[in-house]
Design a protein around this motif. Sequence first.
Motif, mmCIF file in Angstrom:
data_model
loop_
_atom_site.group_PDB
_atom_site.id
_atom_site.type_symbol
_atom_site.label_atom_id
_atom_site.label_comp_id
_atom_site.label_asym_id
_atom_site.label_seq_id
_atom_site.Cartn_x
_atom_site.Cartn_y
_atom_site.Cartn_z
ATOM 1 N N SER A 122 23.028 34.224 17.525
ATOM 2 C CA SER A 122 24.359 33.602 17.542
ATOM 3 C C SER A 122 24.364 32.445 16.777
ATOM 4 O O SER A 122 25.505 32.314 16.196
ATOM 5 N N SER A 123 23.219 31.625 16.581
ATOM 6 C CA SER A 123 23.369 30.516 15.504
ATOM 7 C C SER A 123 22.889 30.863 14.023
ATOM 8 O O SER A 123 22.880 30.164 13.274
ATOM 9 N N SER A 124 22.506 32.241 13.771
ATOM 10 C CA SER A 124 21.992 32.543 12.654
ATOM 11 C C SER A 124 23.101 32.641 11.596
ATOM 12 O O SER A 124 24.487 33.100 12.123
ATOM 13 N N ASP A 125 22.932 32.299 10.341
ATOM 14 C CA ASP A 125 24.066 32.698 9.152
ATOM 15 C C ASP A 125 24.037 34.202 8.975
ATOM 16 O O ASP A 125 25.352 34.678 8.503
ATOM 17 N N LYS A 126 23.167 34.994 9.228
ATOM 18 C CA LYS A 126 23.299 36.433 9.212
ATOM 19 C C LYS A 126 22.813 37.135 10.505
ATOM 20 O O LYS A 126 21.632 37.504 10.745
ATOM 21 N N PRO A 127 23.784 37.099 11.644
ATOM 22 C CA PRO A 127 23.282 37.634 12.848
ATOM 23 C C PRO A 127 23.015 39.125 12.618
ATOM 24 O O PRO A 127 23.727 39.922 11.913
ATOM 25 N N LYS A 128 22.078 39.599 13.344
ATOM 26 C CA LYS A 128 21.973 41.063 13.516
ATOM 27 C C LYS A 128 22.433 41.764 14.653
ATOM 28 O O LYS A 128 23.109 41.221 15.278
ATOM 29 N N PRO A 129 22.764 43.002 14.429
ATOM 30 C CA PRO A 129 23.357 43.790 15.425
ATOM 31 C C PRO A 129 22.720 43.665 16.920
ATOM 32 O O PRO A 129 21.443 43.806 16.726
ATOM 33 N N GLU A 130 23.379 43.535 17.745
ATOM 34 C CA GLU A 130 22.570 43.522 19.168
ATOM 35 C C GLU A 130 21.660 44.665 19.459
ATOM 36 O O GLU A 130 20.572 44.355 20.063
ATOM 37 N N GLN A 131 22.146 45.864 18.935
ATOM 38 C CA GLN A 131 21.239 46.924 19.023
ATOM 39 C C GLN A 131 19.735 46.747 18.629
ATOM 40 O O GLN A 131 18.493 47.031 19.208
ATOM 41 N N VAL A 132 19.626 45.807 17.186
ATOM 42 C CA VAL A 132 18.347 45.505 16.878
ATOM 43 C C VAL A 132 17.706 44.402 17.578
ATOM 44 O O VAL A 132 16.444 44.632 17.833
ATOM 45 N N ILE A 133 18.434 43.519 18.372
ATOM 46 C CA ILE A 133 17.727 42.430 18.943
ATOM 47 C C ILE A 133 16.950 43.252 20.225
ATOM 48 O O ILE A 133 16.104 42.831 20.591
ATOM 49 N N HIS A 134 18.004 44.217 21.000
ATOM 50 C CA HIS A 134 17.499 44.628 22.200
ATOM 51 C C HIS A 134 16.372 45.933 22.085
ATOM 52 O O HIS A 134 15.403 46.080 22.893
ATOM 53 N N ASN A 135 16.507 46.593 20.679
ATOM 54 C CA ASN A 135 15.561 47.690 20.671
ATOM 55 C C ASN A 135 14.352 47.287 19.811
ATOM 56 O O ASN A 135 13.349 48.012 19.867
ATOM 57 N N ASN A 136 14.428 46.245 19.076
ATOM 58 C CA ASN A 136 13.466 45.863 18.269
ATOM 59 C C ASN A 136 12.850 44.445 18.472
ATOM 60 O O ASN A 136 11.556 44.176 18.433
ATOM 61 N N ILE A 137 13.552 43.449 18.269
ATOM 62 C CA ILE A 137 12.932 41.957 18.604
ATOM 63 C C ILE A 137 12.451 41.697 19.787
ATOM 64 O O ILE A 137 11.255 41.296 19.955
ATOM 65 N N GLU A 184 9.307 36.138 31.625
ATOM 66 C CA GLU A 184 9.085 36.404 30.102
ATOM 67 C C GLU A 184 10.191 36.986 29.487
ATOM 68 O O GLU A 184 10.754 36.746 28.454
ATOM 69 N N LEU A 185 10.519 38.256 30.105
ATOM 70 C CA LEU A 185 11.537 39.035 29.372
ATOM 71 C C LEU A 185 12.829 38.383 29.628
ATOM 72 O O LEU A 185 13.604 38.429 28.347
ATOM 73 N N ALA A 186 13.139 37.563 30.489
ATOM 74 C CA ALA A 186 14.443 36.883 30.592
ATOM 75 C C ALA A 186 14.414 35.746 29.536
ATOM 76 O O ALA A 186 15.433 35.536 28.666
ATOM 77 N N VAL A 187 13.185 35.098 29.473
ATOM 78 C CA VAL A 187 13.259 33.904 28.430
ATOM 79 C C VAL A 187 13.309 34.428 27.009
ATOM 80 O O VAL A 187 14.004 34.111 26.128
ATOM 81 N N GLN A 188 12.468 35.513 26.520
ATOM 82 C CA GLN A 188 12.848 35.951 25.260
ATOM 83 C C GLN A 188 13.888 36.728 25.004
ATOM 84 O O GLN A 188 14.518 36.499 23.746
ATOM 85 N N THR A 189 14.615 37.152 25.882
ATOM 86 C CA THR A 189 16.176 37.824 25.725
ATOM 87 C C THR A 189 16.934 36.706 25.461
ATOM 88 O O THR A 189 17.741 36.744 24.494
ATOM 89 N N ALA A 190 16.995 35.714 26.220
ATOM 90 C CA ALA A 190 17.871 34.538 26.015
ATOM 91 C C ALA A 190 17.573 33.869 24.798
ATOM 92 O O ALA A 190 18.789 33.473 24.069
ATOM 93 N N LYS A 191 16.466 33.768 24.448
ATOM 94 C CA LYS A 191 16.163 33.220 23.152
ATOM 95 C C LYS A 191 16.598 33.976 21.998
ATOM 96 O O LYS A 191 17.013 33.273 20.981
ATOM 97 N N ALA A 192 16.072 35.106 21.710
ATOM 98 C CA ALA A 192 16.682 35.940 20.996
ATOM 99 C C ALA A 192 18.155 35.917 20.657
ATOM 100 O O ALA A 192 18.691 35.964 19.463
#
Length: 302
Positions: A220-235, A207-215
């Motif tokens: 990457s396809s967002s008009d306003k991408p977030k810093p990777e730190q936010v992705i890994h530490n929050n989302i 599940e972690l692998a799926v959610q990581t790849a999905k996030a």
Amino acid sequence: MSITAAMVKELRELSGAGMMDAKKALVETEGNMEAAIDWLRTKGLAKAAKKADRVAAEGLVGVAVSGGRGVAVEINSETDFVGKNVDFQNLAREITKIALETGDTIEVVKAADLNGQTVEEALTDAIARIGENLNLRRMHVLEGSTIVSYVHNAAGEGLGRIGVLVALNGPEDKAQEIGKQFAMHIAATAPLSLSEATLDPVLVERELAVQTAKALEENSSSDKPKPEQVIHNNIIPGRMKKFLAENTLLGQAFVINPDLTVEQAAKDAGVEITGYARVAVGEGIEKVEEDFAAEVAKTLQG
């Protein structure tokens, strides 16, 4: 690897994805069905895929409790009509009683005495009388200070489509009262595990692998991408927290009072849930779908 129409059809049924997306997923994963489901989830193209959705076997689950011991026994038949057969119901009830008294495994129960013959021999005789193949498939034994049972879609006393056992510590009267509510909750929500500590680590890693790849894909396809730190530490941690809350019994929102988790509801009642078992008829068995028109055509050609 050649991707067949049958493989695409199966993946569509499992994932809810469109035909072209299902085919692409199979191509990308070289025909690996589970990997294809994960690929579709990563792309946001699949609904939650649960193997239980493919279940189609029939029969009954019998439950019985005595003191601090409970059992849930599944006996399968070919059609749901047999579940309404009084002969079959009586046999299922007798086998469940034997399992409660003597059995820790299916093998022990099959060899146990039932009115002068073994349980396995009694099943063989029932097959001849009823006219369908019958199978004593599995059983769960649960022990604890207090064991509470519940059957959903009851066909008779102690018999139904879903059997649940819950083990609790605490005052007997309180455990019995709220234990029934917890058992009904388990029947409805089908948690994967009691708690995060008992959840299969392989499942968590997947599940972690799926959610990581999905996030990362969404970012990457967002008009306003977030810093990777936010992705890994929050989302990603947030999504994993939600996954654990939805799939562990103690972490789930209590269906009777969604403002509380099951764990908190137990604490408020002065009890502790120490274990549970949920057995649904046909769970994990795939039934081959019959194409009636094709079968008729085949017969005519013959």
